[in-house]
Enzyme design. Sequence first.
Site, PDB file in Angstrom:
ATOM      1  N   GLY A 134       4.079  -2.162   4.298  1.00  0.00           N
ATOM      2  CA  GLY A 134       5.147  -1.632   3.467  1.00  0.00           C
ATOM      3  C   GLY A 134       6.311  -1.178   4.330  1.00  0.00           C
ATOM      4  CD  GLN A 190       9.223   3.238   6.951  1.00  0.00           C
ATOM      5  OE1 GLN A 190       9.002   2.532   5.980  1.00  0.00           O
ATOM      6  NE2 GLN A 190       8.354   3.371   7.938  1.00  0.00           N
ATOM      7  CB  CYS A 207       3.898   5.945   9.031  1.00  0.00           C
ATOM      8  SG  CYS A 207       5.624   5.807   8.528  1.00  0.00           S
ATOM      9  CG  LEU A 208       5.443  -0.031  10.136  1.00  0.00           C
ATOM     10  CD1 LEU A 208       6.286  -1.067   9.393  1.00  0.00           C
ATOM     11  CD2 LEU A 208       4.659  -0.681  11.268  1.00  0.00           C
ATOM     12  CG  HIS A 222       3.222   5.725   3.215  1.00  0.00           C
ATOM     13  ND1 HIS A 222       2.452   6.259   4.241  1.00  0.00           N
ATOM     14  CD2 HIS A 222       4.293   5.168   3.837  1.00  0.00           C
ATOM     15  CE1 HIS A 222       3.036   6.042   5.402  1.00  0.00           C
ATOM     16  NE2 HIS A 222       4.165   5.371   5.196  1.00  0.00           N
ATOM     17  CD  GLU A 223       6.145   2.121   2.185  1.00  0.00           C
ATOM     18  OE1 GLU A 223       7.133   2.620   2.730  1.00  0.00           O
ATOM     19  OE2 GLU A 223       5.183   1.665   2.836  1.00  0.00           O
ATOM     20  CG  HIS A 225       8.876   6.369   4.178  1.00  0.00           C
ATOM     21  ND1 HIS A 225       9.027   7.051   5.367  1.00  0.00           N
ATOM     22  CD2 HIS A 225       7.797   5.565   4.356  1.00  0.00           C
ATOM     23  CE1 HIS A 225       8.071   6.676   6.220  1.00  0.00           C
ATOM     24  NE2 HIS A 225       7.305   5.778   5.631  1.00  0.00           N
TER      25      HIS A 225
HETATM   26  O1  GNR Z   1       1.688  -0.573   7.489  1.00  0.00           O
HETATM   27  C1  GNR Z   1       1.393   0.464   6.898  1.00  0.00           C
HETATM   28  N1  GNR Z   1       0.091   0.706   6.602  1.00  0.00           N
HETATM   29  C2  GNR Z   1      -0.332   1.746   5.803  1.00  0.00           C
HETATM   30  C3  GNR Z   1      -1.675   2.057   5.813  1.00  0.00           C
HETATM   31  C4  GNR Z   1      -2.161   3.073   5.035  1.00  0.00           C
HETATM   32  C5  GNR Z   1      -1.300   3.788   4.231  1.00  0.00           C
HETATM   33  C6  GNR Z   1       0.057   3.504   4.218  1.00  0.00           C
HETATM   34  C7  GNR Z   1       0.534   2.479   5.000  1.00  0.00           C
HETATM   35  S1  GNR Z   1       2.212   2.099   4.966  1.00  0.00           S
HETATM   36  C8  GNR Z   1       2.450   1.449   6.562  1.00  0.00           C
HETATM   37  C9  GNR Z   1       3.842   0.891   6.737  1.00  0.00           C
HETATM   38  C10 GNR Z   1       4.838   2.009   6.600  1.00  0.00           C
HETATM   39  O2  GNR Z   1       5.045   2.847   7.425  1.00  0.00           O
HETATM   40  N2  GNR Z   1       5.487   2.087   5.465  1.00  0.00           N
HETATM   41  O3  GNR Z   1       6.356   3.088   5.265  1.00  0.00           O
HETATM   42 NI    NI Z   2       5.684   4.717   6.492  1.00  0.00          NI
END
Ligand code: GNR
Ligand code: NI
Length: 166
Positions: A46, A51, A91-92, A133-134, A137
């Site tokens: 995601g 980001q 998270c990236l 999660h997104e 952000h």
């Molecule tokens: O790549 C991602 N893997 C992930 C794994 C578990 C819960 C959430 C994520 S999102 C993350 C990519 C990311 O940072 N998206 O904002």
């Molecule tokens: Ni993230």
Amino acid sequence: MALLTILKFPDPRLRKKATEIKKVTDDIRKLADDMLETMYDAPGVGLAATQINVQKRLVVIDISEDKSEPLVFINPEIIKEQGQREHEEGCLSVPEAYELVTRADTVRVKALDRNGETFELDTEELLATCIQHEIDHLDGKLFVDYISNLKRQRIKKRLEKQQKEN
Ligand code: GNR
Ligand code: NI
């Protein structure tokens, strides 16, 4: 297509709140495609516009094994949620940190697609975790906000050190 730079914690720009997209234009579609390319390259499942330092409510997700199911969510909103579940998140923007976070188990999301049409999607498991999660952000929130201060400070110190070296 272009690869975009992903901001890293504790960059204050990750704390900005994204604004609603009023009209789904070619520029928005191009941004979504560049975000998908950046997400696949990373690789991640995601990516939120926040980001890549764009304060617009745009999210891309693909949880498929073979990058075959790109999803684009414009102005995503959770309209129903049920239960609670703990899932390990990464998270990236917070490289090499993985922690358990409790979120809603299943969520119904409403958003606009790349053609500006409204759709609703029922999500569970990784997709449910990911969309929550997104959306966080887009509101300036990171998964490390849900863990202990001690763990968050350790991650912060490590990433600050790594970023100085680069
Ligand atoms: O790549 C991602 N893997 C992930 C794994 C578990 C819960 C959430 C994520 S999102 C993350 C990519 C990311 O940072 N998206 O904002
Ligand atoms: Ni993230």
